[in-house]
Write an enzyme that holds these catalytic residues in place. Structure first.
Site, PDB file in Angstrom:
ATOM      1  N   ARG A  64       2.967 -48.299 -14.619  1.00 12.45           N
ATOM      2  CA  ARG A  64       3.054 -49.203 -13.468  1.00 12.45           C
ATOM      3  C   ARG A  64       2.378 -50.499 -13.890  1.00 12.45           C
ATOM      4  NH1 ARG A  64       1.696 -44.011 -10.650  1.00 12.45           N
ATOM      5  NH2 ARG A  64       3.308 -43.633  -9.082  1.00 12.45           N
ATOM      6  N   MET A 121      -5.748  -7.419   8.617  1.00 15.33           N
ATOM      7  CA  MET A 121      -5.188  -6.646   9.728  1.00 15.33           C
ATOM      8  C   MET A 121      -6.101  -5.443  10.000  1.00 15.33           C
ATOM      9  SD  MET A 121      -1.131  -6.893   9.094  1.00 15.33           S
ATOM     10  CE  MET A 121      -1.188  -6.599   7.359  1.00 15.33           C
ATOM     11  N   ARG A 127      -3.559  -1.112  -6.219  1.00 17.80           N
ATOM     12  CA  ARG A 127      -2.659  -2.275  -6.252  1.00 17.80           C
ATOM     13  C   ARG A 127      -2.984  -3.062  -7.507  1.00 17.80           C
ATOM     14  NH1 ARG A 127      -6.026  -5.335  -1.597  1.00 17.80           N
ATOM     15  NH2 ARG A 127      -7.865  -5.454  -2.869  1.00 17.80           N
ATOM     16  N   SER A 138      15.136 -42.309 -13.628  1.00 12.65           N
ATOM     17  CA  SER A 138      13.876 -41.618 -13.391  1.00 12.65           C
ATOM     18  C   SER A 138      13.678 -41.516 -11.880  1.00 12.65           C
ATOM     19  CB  SER A 138      12.720 -42.386 -14.037  1.00 12.65           C
ATOM     20  OG  SER A 138      11.517 -41.702 -13.807  1.00 12.65           O
ATOM     21  N   GLY A 169      -8.146  -7.257   4.370  1.00 10.06           N
ATOM     22  CA  GLY A 169      -9.015  -7.365   5.537  1.00 10.06           C
ATOM     23  C   GLY A 169      -8.447  -8.171   6.684  1.00 10.06           C
ATOM     24  N   HIS A 190     -16.170  -8.005   1.315  1.00  9.78           N
ATOM     25  CA  HIS A 190     -15.139  -8.854   1.923  1.00  9.78           C
ATOM     26  C   HIS A 190     -15.224 -10.280   1.391  1.00  9.78           C
ATOM     27  CE1 HIS A 190     -13.739 -11.624   5.133  1.00  9.78           C
ATOM     28  NE2 HIS A 190     -12.732 -10.770   5.176  1.00  9.78           N
ATOM     29  N   ARG A 238       7.659 -50.120 -16.258  1.00  7.62           N
ATOM     30  CA  ARG A 238       8.369 -50.477 -15.027  1.00  7.62           C
ATOM     31  C   ARG A 238       8.031 -51.907 -14.637  1.00  7.62           C
ATOM     32  NH1 ARG A 238       7.030 -47.387  -9.566  1.00  7.62           N
ATOM     33  NH2 ARG A 238       5.157 -48.676  -9.652  1.00  7.62           N
ATOM     34  N   GLY A 287      11.980 -41.465  -8.645  1.00  9.09           N
ATOM     35  CA  GLY A 287      10.693 -41.783  -8.027  1.00  9.09           C
ATOM     36  C   GLY A 287      10.631 -40.980  -6.738  1.00  9.09           C
ATOM     37  N   ARG A 328      -3.574   2.785   8.509  1.00  7.20           N
ATOM     38  CA  ARG A 328      -3.879   1.500   7.863  1.00  7.20           C
ATOM     39  C   ARG A 328      -2.652   0.608   7.804  1.00  7.20           C
ATOM     40  NH1 ARG A 328      -8.482   2.312   4.106  1.00  7.20           N
ATOM     41  NH2 ARG A 328      -8.923   4.527   4.124  1.00  7.20           N
ATOM     42  N   LYS A 341       0.825  -1.198   0.000  1.00  6.57           N
ATOM     43  CA  LYS A 341       0.000   0.000   0.000  1.00  6.57           C
ATOM     44  C   LYS A 341       0.866   1.259   0.000  1.00  6.57           C
ATOM     45  CE  LYS A 341      -3.733  -0.278   2.322  1.00  6.57           C
ATOM     46  NZ  LYS A 341      -4.218  -0.781   3.599  1.00  6.57           N
ATOM     47  N   CYS A 353       9.329 -39.074 -12.128  1.00  9.23           N
ATOM     48  CA  CYS A 353       7.995 -39.632 -12.354  1.00  9.23           C
ATOM     49  C   CYS A 353       7.162 -39.715 -11.075  1.00  9.23           C
ATOM     50  CB  CYS A 353       8.063 -40.983 -13.053  1.00  9.23           C
ATOM     51  SG  CYS A 353       8.881 -42.237 -12.063  1.00  9.23           S
ATOM     52  N   TYR A 367      13.155 -34.553 -18.318  1.00  8.66           N
ATOM     53  CA  TYR A 367      11.719 -34.709 -18.533  1.00  8.66           C
ATOM     54  C   TYR A 367      10.944 -34.920 -17.236  1.00  8.66           C
ATOM     55  CZ  TYR A 367      12.261 -39.822 -18.079  1.00  8.66           C
ATOM     56  OH  TYR A 367      12.525 -41.083 -17.610  1.00  8.66           O
TER      57      TYR A 367
HETATM   58  C1  PEP Z   1       7.814 -43.005  -6.859  1.00 12.59           C
HETATM   59  O1  PEP Z   1       8.205 -43.677  -5.911  1.00 12.59           O
HETATM   60  O2  PEP Z   1       7.943 -41.788  -6.939  1.00 12.59           O
HETATM   61  C2  PEP Z   1       7.145 -43.693  -7.979  1.00 12.59           C
HETATM   62  C3  PEP Z   1       6.824 -43.041  -9.080  1.00 12.59           C
HETATM   63  O3  PEP Z   1       6.803 -44.984  -7.769  1.00 12.59           O
HETATM   64  P1  PEP Z   1       5.468 -45.411  -6.983  1.00 12.59           P
HETATM   65  O4  PEP Z   1       4.711 -44.166  -6.677  1.00 12.59           O
HETATM   66  O5  PEP Z   1       4.756 -46.331  -7.894  1.00 12.59           O
HETATM   67  O6  PEP Z   1       6.052 -46.075  -5.792  1.00 12.59           O
HETATM   68 MG    MG Z   2       8.240 -45.828  -6.100  1.00 12.73          MG
END
Ligand code: PEP
Ligand code: MG
Length: 896
Positions: A572, A103, A336, A779, A101, A452, A627, A781, A92, A23, A847, A867
């Site tokens: 999976r 404070m 603002r 990857s 709103g 509000h 997997r 997990g 204020r 403000k 993943c 990725y």
């Molecule tokens: C993980 O462990 O992040 C994963 C992708 O495998 P899951 O969730 O199937 O254990």
């Molecule tokens: Mg896992």
């Protein structure tokens, strides 16, 4: 003279929000731009931080305030609280981040028993002077001296009833004088001290009250929800009062440069003649649409429009302003960059790009994945059902269904048990915040688009309908009655359509939103869909992260492709062992001889081959990362207790239990684990159950051959879960390659699948340099990596202590939702760097659930993974966030 804690409006700029609060910084900016801002000064946040740390304001503060006040008095030519024509000020709060709103604010500081007469004489309006005094005693009493607000409300209600008037405008000078007397008696009685007559004492008290309100309950709740740090403190602005309650040629309002609900350009806001700002925000009196001002006061209207144009051009964004007209003169009290709905965020940013005001990179800073998710939520099928129970202002869009409740405690209580609730109130006040957080939707009987309820609900992305005047709300009786006489008792189901501004009895059917229809079909349409489509194109063009999907079925794979996935990053395979195939897995577990095991696996082989063939067809030409089996085997067996009961019942009936049931029960007991998460699962299964890997890999290899023969372009990849040491990977990889070679030989065509590993144990991350040369890809997990790094199992933690940790602030956010940068994130970073160093060109992805979380995506971009792979429904937001991560700097994101 330069002072340490206090700054005149003429001294700062919008860049100084950290010090001056949003403000204060914007008031300074508007002053610099030459807009009609009542003069004043700002006490910086560092003074508040001293107060929060030590319990007292900095010792220099009182003198600095006195000095700046003297400057203000000189520039205006009036003295604070003087007996004739007094200067009055507002006090204020204003933190770095907007906390609407949350404070305290105190208006009309400087009035006392003598200056009230001076104000009356100078303004020629006695009623106005006494009404202002009444407001000051009320606000000061409640916020500085801690008198319960209800004590004052009771008095006002009593007077209104007695006179038979609807609002405070009906109270005359005589009543107001009496009310001030009553208010002061209440203050004396409850606070044990007099309402101070010294204007400077009032000012000092008001400043401290604002400091204290930083740690008020509702401010703390709000900060926790919005992830605003607790130690920032608030600035305090002290500004010369102008009066919207000076008669018919005066008023106050809130205006937006565009519609914050839909993003459409045009004049949008509320105006309340002969009133002060608090009356609009509290929603206690119904405001007029701003357009009415053009008729009531064309000159001020035109000036206001010019201010709005200038502000939007200057800030290059939607702005909102609070303004006051005092006897035909326009004043801007605050501006603002305005809060807006998700739809408006996308549409406004797109429009500003088209107008040449901002670049796409800047536009990407102004929308985020959570907002995109909101746009995909379903809407009501309003064609289907009957007439609404009530109509109001569509204050915050979306569709919500829940049990109607009429008070905050009930909302919080029911929500804690998982029930969805809709909070219905005559109006909301800051104290209602916990109920609003608990509710799916908020409905109020009074108040406009800037009340509000509307502002807070929009900020939180909650559905809200305001000013539903045809709903008769009986808070005490815990029921409400619709225009057609339908009575809803507490707990009855209602549907709230925040897009249309309607409330229906019962649960309405839902249909996909226009944005999710677009994502499913690719068909574009004007408005928000077009804006979203263009944002996704921009994000796709600039992002470095590839986006893949976690998908196990051909149907999911097809959806993932429509949502923009460039392949499957995690299939999976366990679902292929469930449902009707469960008995086959039981056979595998119960097998005593190699021959029995062979039979069981041979029965599973063609089924899996078919699954993989379908999946590869759906993702033809794109990678499909399969997997190998991960969960512990007992997950495929019946529940221990159920099985024990079945056997016991049979024996109780004097029957001999079936031999198979006995063997299954023995297997359940044999496979029982204390900590299945840390038990016989992942690659450990592959190394323990002979033939398991070979069967899965054969199914994959044969599916590849089938797809090639069908003219397809299958790109299967094989991923090994839960590897802790490179030896596990080496052995399984050799087996995978042996089987693929066999399949290739039999088919007369070589079959190659890259083989990679998941990194989901700390040891795997720490030894990434050793593992990398044996893997074609990593990857992360991050679900398991988070569990094993923190040493807790997600399901158990979520069911027991995690909520308490969040509540107490031990954790800001669940580490299962947003990647824990300091712990799990360090492992990801280390494994990425060391894995790549050992094996240049190693592909690296994520993943776990975090791959779809906006905050985490920024981290993965920074660490340099290649990725993300997330569930299909999270793909659009992940694409957007990956694009944002590539172009939005931290400062861009911060300057929103
Ligand atoms: C993980 O462990 O992040 C994963 C992708 O495998 P899951 O969730 O199937 O254990
Ligand atoms: Mg896992």
């Amino acid at each position: 003279m330069a002072t340490a804690y206090v700054y005149d409006f003429g001294e700062g700029s919008r860049e100084q929000a950290e010090l001056l609060g949003g403000k204060g910084a914007n008031l300074a900016e508007m002053t610099r731009l030459g807009l009609p801002v009542p003069p004043g000064f700002t006490i910086g946040t560092d003074a508040c931080r001293v107060f929060l740390r030590t319990g007292a304001p900095p010792s220099a503060l009182a003198d600095e305030i006195a000095e700046h006040l003297a400057g203000l008095e000189r520039s205006i030519g009036r003295r604070l609280g003087a007996a004739d024509d007094p200067l009055l000020v507002s006090v204020r709060s204003g933190a770095r981040f907007s906390m609407p709103g949350m404070m305290d604010t105190i208006l009309d500081v400087g009035l006392n028993d003598t200056s009230v007469l001076g104000l009356a004489a100078a303004s020629g309006r006695e009623r106005f002077a006494w009404d202002s005094y009444r407001r000051l005693v009320q606000m000061y009493g409640a916020t500085v001296l801690g008198v319960p607000a209800a004590r004052f409300e009771e008095v006002l209600t009593r007077y209104r009833r007695r006179l038979g008037v609807a609002d405070d405008l009906g109270l005359g000078v005589g009543e107001l004088t009496e009310i001030v007397g009553e208010f002061r008696r209440i203050v004396r009685e409850v606070a044990g001290e007099e309402f101070p007559q010294d204007p400077r004492e009032q000012l000092a008290g008001a400043v401290l009250a604002v400091f204290r309100s930083w740690n008020g309950e509702r401010a703390r709740v709000y900060r926790r929800r919005e992830h605003i740090p607790d130690d920032l403190g608030t600035a305090v602005t002290v500004q010369a009062m102008v009066f919207g309650n000076s008669g018919r040629d005066s008023g106050t309002g809130v205006a937006f440069t565009r519609d914050p609900g839909t993003g459409r350009p045009g004049v949008y806001g509320d105006y309340l003649p002969d009133a002060q700002g608090e009356d609009v925000v509290s929603g206690v009196r119904d405001a007029l649409p701003l357009q009415n001002l053009e008729r009531l006061d064309p000159f001020s209207y035109e000036r206001l429009i010019a201010v709005l144009r200038l502000l939007e051009a200057h800030y290059r964004d939607l702005c909102d302003v609070e303004f006051t007209i005092e006897r035909g003169r326009l004043w801007v009290l605050q501006t603002r960059v305005g809060k807006r709905t998700a739809e408006a965020a996308f549409r406004i940013a797109c429009a500003l790009v088209d107008e040449g005001t901002i670049t796409w990179a800047q536009a990407l800073a102004r929308v985020d994945g959570r907002q995109l998710d909101q746009l995909t939520f379903p809407r009501f099928d309003t064609q289907a059902d009957g007439a609404p129970l009530a109509h109001g202002v569509p204050a915050s869009p979306g569709a919500a269904v829940g049990a109607v409740v009429f008070d905050v405690a009930e909302a919080v209580r029911r929500a804690a048990t998982g029930e969805r609730v809709v909070l219905v109130r005559p109006e909301t006040r800051p104290d209602d915040l916990p109920g609003m957080i608990a509710a799916e939707a908020v409905v109020t009987g009074r108040g406009g688009k800037t009340s509000h309820a509307a502002v807070v609900a929009r900020g939180m992305g909650k559905v809200c309908v305001c000013g539903a005047a045809d709903l008769d709300i009986d808070v005490e009786g815990r029921r409400c009655t619709g225009a057609d006489g339908t009575v809803l008792e507490q707990g009855a189901t209602v549907s709230v359509d925040g897009t249309a501004g309607t409330v229906y009895a019962g649960a309405l059917a839902l249909v996909p939103s226009p944005v999710s229809r677009y994502l499913e079909t690719g068909v574009r349409s004007a408005g928000v869909v077009e804006a979203v489509a263009r944002f996704l194109e921009q994000a796709d063009a600039v992002r470095r992260l590839h986006v893949l999907a976690n998908a196990d079925t051909a149907e999911d794979a097809a959806r993932a492709r429509r949502f923009g996935a460039r392949g499957i990053g995690l299939c999976r395979t366990e679902h292929m062992f469930l449902g009707p195939r469960r008995p086959l897995v039981e056979d595998l577990i119960l097998a005593r001889t190699d021959a029995d095991r062979r039979l069981a696996l041979d029965a599973l082989l063609p089924l899996q081959r078919e699954d993989f063939t379908e999946l590869l067809a759906a993702m033809d030409g794109l990678p499909v990362t399969i997997r190998l089996l991960d969960p512990p085997l007992h997950e495929f067996l019946p529940d221990h207790t159920e099985s024990a009961l079945r056997l016991a019942r049979a024996r109780a009936r004097g029957e001999e239990p079936e031999p198979r049931a006995v063997r299954v029960h023995e297997a359940i007991e044999r496979l029982h684990e204390q900590n299945p998460m840390l038990g016989l699962r992942g690659v450990r299964l592959a190394l323990t159950i002979p033939g398991l890997v070979a069967t899965q890999v054969r199914a994959i290899g044969e599916a590849v051959v089938a797809r090639v023969r069908a003219g397809g372009d299958p790109r299967a990849e094989i991923m090994i879960p839960l590897v802790a040491t490179v030896e596990e990977l080496r052995i399984v990889r050799a087996e995978v390659e042996r089987v693929l070679a066999e399949v290739g030989q039999a088919a007369g065509t070589p079959v190659h699948c890259p083989v990679g590993t998941m990194i989901e144990l700390p040891r795997a991350a720490l030894t990434a340099a050793t593992i990398a040369p044996v893997a074609d890809f990593f990857s992360f997990g991050t679900n398991d990596l988070t569990q094993t790094t923190w040493g807790l199992s997600r399901d158990d933690a979520e069911a027991s202590f995690l909520a308490g940790y969040l509540e107490r602030g031990i954790l800001d956010v669940s580490p299962f939702e947003t990647i824990d940068r300091a712990g799990v994130g360090r492992l990801v970073d280390l494994a990425t760097r060391e894995g790549r160093r050992a094996s240049p060109g190693l592909r690296i992805g994520v993943c776990g659930e975090h791959a779809g979380d906006p905050e985490s995506i920024r981290f993965f971009h920074e660490v340099g993974v290649d990725y993300l792979s997330c569930s299909p429904f999270r793909l659009p937001a992940a694409r957007l966030e990956a694009g944002r991560a590539a172009v939005v700097t931290a400062t861009d994101a911060d300057s929103r």
